[in-house]
Structure formats: C-alpha cells, structure tokens
Design a protein around this motif. Structure first.
Motif, PDB file in Angstrom:
ATOM      1  N   VAL A  73       5.248   5.756  16.986  1.00 53.21           N
ATOM      2  CA  VAL A  73       4.815   4.753  16.094  1.00 53.21           C
ATOM      3  C   VAL A  73       4.468   5.500  14.765  1.00 53.21           C
ATOM      4  O   VAL A  73       3.734   6.406  14.760  1.00 53.21           O
ATOM      5  CB  VAL A  73       3.582   3.757  16.652  1.00 53.21           C
ATOM      6  N   VAL A  74       5.186   5.216  13.684  1.00 51.67           N
ATOM      7  CA  VAL A  74       4.839   5.655  12.182  1.00 51.67           C
ATOM      8  C   VAL A  74       3.595   4.563  11.742  1.00 51.67           C
ATOM      9  O   VAL A  74       3.866   3.488  11.693  1.00 51.67           O
ATOM     10  CB  VAL A  74       5.746   5.425  11.487  1.00 51.67           C
ATOM     11  N   PRO A  75       2.663   5.155  11.467  1.00 49.31           N
ATOM     12  CA  PRO A  75       1.462   4.178  10.556  1.00 49.31           C
ATOM     13  C   PRO A  75       2.037   3.609   9.489  1.00 49.31           C
ATOM     14  O   PRO A  75       2.516   4.174   8.600  1.00 49.31           O
ATOM     15  CB  PRO A  75       0.224   5.071  10.576  1.00 49.31           C
ATOM     16  N   CYS A  76       2.148   2.138   9.347  1.00 47.15           N
ATOM     17  CA  CYS A  76       2.311   1.686   8.278  1.00 47.15           C
ATOM     18  C   CYS A  76       1.600   1.563   7.195  1.00 47.15           C
ATOM     19  O   CYS A  76       1.711   1.084   6.181  1.00 47.15           O
ATOM     20  CB  CYS A  76       2.684   0.250   8.598  1.00 47.15           C
ATOM     21  N   ASN A  77       0.261   2.211   7.557  1.00 48.33           N
ATOM     22  CA  ASN A  77      -0.648   2.136   6.434  1.00 48.33           C
ATOM     23  C   ASN A  77      -0.489   3.392   5.410  1.00 48.33           C
ATOM     24  O   ASN A  77      -0.819   3.442   4.266  1.00 48.33           O
ATOM     25  CB  ASN A  77      -2.114   2.615   6.796  1.00 48.33           C
ATOM     26  N   ILE A  78       0.561   4.212   5.511  1.00 46.83           N
ATOM     27  CA  ILE A  78       0.915   5.167   4.584  1.00 46.83           C
ATOM     28  C   ILE A  78       1.957   4.390   3.413  1.00 46.83           C
ATOM     29  O   ILE A  78       2.324   5.024   2.403  1.00 46.83           O
ATOM     30  CB  ILE A  78       1.894   6.257   5.051  1.00 46.83           C
ATOM     31  N   LEU A  79       2.354   3.103   3.821  1.00 44.53           N
ATOM     32  CA  LEU A  79       3.394   2.554   3.053  1.00 44.53           C
ATOM     33  C   LEU A  79       2.621   1.573   2.139  1.00 44.53           C
ATOM     34  O   LEU A  79       3.112   0.720   1.217  1.00 44.53           O
ATOM     35  CB  LEU A  79       4.209   1.587   3.756  1.00 44.53           C
ATOM     36  N   VAL A  80       1.485   1.284   2.236  1.00 44.53           N
ATOM     37  CA  VAL A  80       0.464   0.290   1.513  1.00 44.53           C
ATOM     38  C   VAL A  80      -0.673   0.863   0.893  1.00 44.53           C
ATOM     39  O   VAL A  80      -1.231   2.084   1.372  1.00 44.53           O
ATOM     40  CB  VAL A  80       0.084  -1.114   2.312  1.00 44.53           C
ATOM     41  N   GLY A  81      -1.466   0.252   0.167  1.00 49.75           N
ATOM     42  CA  GLY A  81      -2.692   0.798  -0.398  1.00 49.75           C
ATOM     43  C   GLY A  81      -2.548   1.854  -1.833  1.00 49.75           C
ATOM     44  O   GLY A  81      -1.298   1.840  -2.332  1.00 49.75           O
ATOM     45  N   TYR A  82      -3.700   2.298  -2.014  1.00 46.33           N
ATOM     46  CA  TYR A  82      -3.874   3.019  -3.465  1.00 46.33           C
ATOM     47  C   TYR A  82      -3.025   4.360  -3.160  1.00 46.33           C
ATOM     48  O   TYR A  82      -2.293   4.654  -4.201  1.00 46.33           O
ATOM     49  CB  TYR A  82      -5.131   3.221  -3.529  1.00 46.33           C
ATOM     50  N   LYS A  83      -2.866   4.690  -2.241  1.00 46.90           N
ATOM     51  CA  LYS A  83      -2.047   6.199  -1.940  1.00 46.90           C
ATOM     52  C   LYS A  83      -0.560   6.092  -2.102  1.00 46.90           C
ATOM     53  O   LYS A  83       0.214   6.809  -2.883  1.00 46.90           O
ATOM     54  CB  LYS A  83      -2.486   7.067  -0.667  1.00 46.90           C
ATOM     55  N   ALA A  84      -0.424   4.882  -1.572  1.00 47.24           N
ATOM     56  CA  ALA A  84       1.127   4.571  -1.690  1.00 47.24           C
ATOM     57  C   ALA A  84       1.575   4.365  -3.239  1.00 47.24           C
ATOM     58  O   ALA A  84       2.472   4.703  -3.710  1.00 47.24           O
ATOM     59  CB  ALA A  84       1.532   3.381  -0.893  1.00 47.24           C
ATOM     60  N   VAL A  85       0.533   3.516  -3.969  1.00 46.17           N
ATOM     61  CA  VAL A  85       0.776   3.165  -5.199  1.00 46.17           C
ATOM     62  C   VAL A  85       0.772   4.415  -6.112  1.00 46.17           C
ATOM     63  O   VAL A  85       1.492   4.748  -7.242  1.00 46.17           O
ATOM     64  CB  VAL A  85      -0.198   2.212  -6.001  1.00 46.17           C
ATOM     65  N   TYR A  86      -0.018   5.525  -5.752  1.00 40.83           N
ATOM     66  CA  TYR A  86      -0.238   6.647  -6.526  1.00 40.83           C
ATOM     67  C   TYR A  86       1.059   7.544  -6.357  1.00 40.83           C
ATOM     68  O   TYR A  86       1.644   7.946  -7.344  1.00 40.83           O
ATOM     69  CB  TYR A  86      -1.327   7.694  -5.957  1.00 40.83           C
TER      70      TYR A  86
END
Length: 114
Positions: A78-91
């Motif tokens: 499973v690839v964590p979907c949290n890398i696709l959302v949030g402030y780090k993704a926007v950065y």
C-alpha cells in the motif's frame, strides 16, 4: 502498401499538430497573435495548477482517495495516500510550477516579442 504510405504521410502531420499547439489555437481566434495566445495558455497552466493545489487542501480528500479501489496500492503493498494531499503536496506542486516557469523564463532571455 498504399495504406502503409498513407499512415506514414498522416504520421508526418503529428509533430506539426503537437509541436505548435499555440498556432493551432491562433487559427481558432484569428484576431490574436501567437505570443498573446501563448501567454493565455501559460496562464491557463498556472490556473490549473492553482486549482489542483486547492483540491489537495480539501479536508477529507485522503479518505476519498482511499475509497478508490487500487489507487493507493501497488505491487509491493500500500502506498500512503497522505503524500498526495496536504501542505507538502501543495509545496511540491508549486515548486514544480515555479521550476517550469523559471525554465521558460531562462529560455526566453534573448527573444524579442513583436
């Protein structure tokens, strides 16, 4: 044999269609010149990037991505979907957009707009 030659002649048009996309848009609106349409396309790229960044910041987006079957999974696990959302993704997205426009500005250093 004729169909192969026909495909080759059609294939020779593909670089003209894809390589000069602003020119294709200029034909649709003949009142604008090439540089104006190109600027509008680059502004559209920026607008799409901003819209994607706004979507990445929507609360609950990670749960919605987890509902899509197979989206957050690969062969290893499973690839964590949290890398696709949030402030780090926007950065990451904004950094990519900034590098794209920096590259464009460096390519256009000695070019005159008529």
């Amino acid at each position: 044999m004729g169909s192969v030659l026909g495909l080759c002649s059609v294939a020779s048009w593909i670089p003209c269609l894809c390589g000069s996309a602003p020119c294709l848009l200029c034909r649709c609106c003949p009142s604008g010149n090439n540089s104006t349409v190109t600027r509008l396309i680059y502004a559209l790229f920026l607008l799409v990037g901003v819209c994607v960044a706004c979507v990445m910041l929507i609360p609950g987006m990670e749960e919605q991505l987890n509902k899509i079957p197979g989206f957050c999974e690969n062969e290893k696990g499973v690839v964590p979907c949290n890398i696709l959302v949030g402030y780090k993704a926007v950065y990451r997205l904004c950094f990519g957009l900034a590098m794209f426009y920096l590259l464009l500005s460096l390519l256009m250093i000695k070019i005159l707009v008529l």
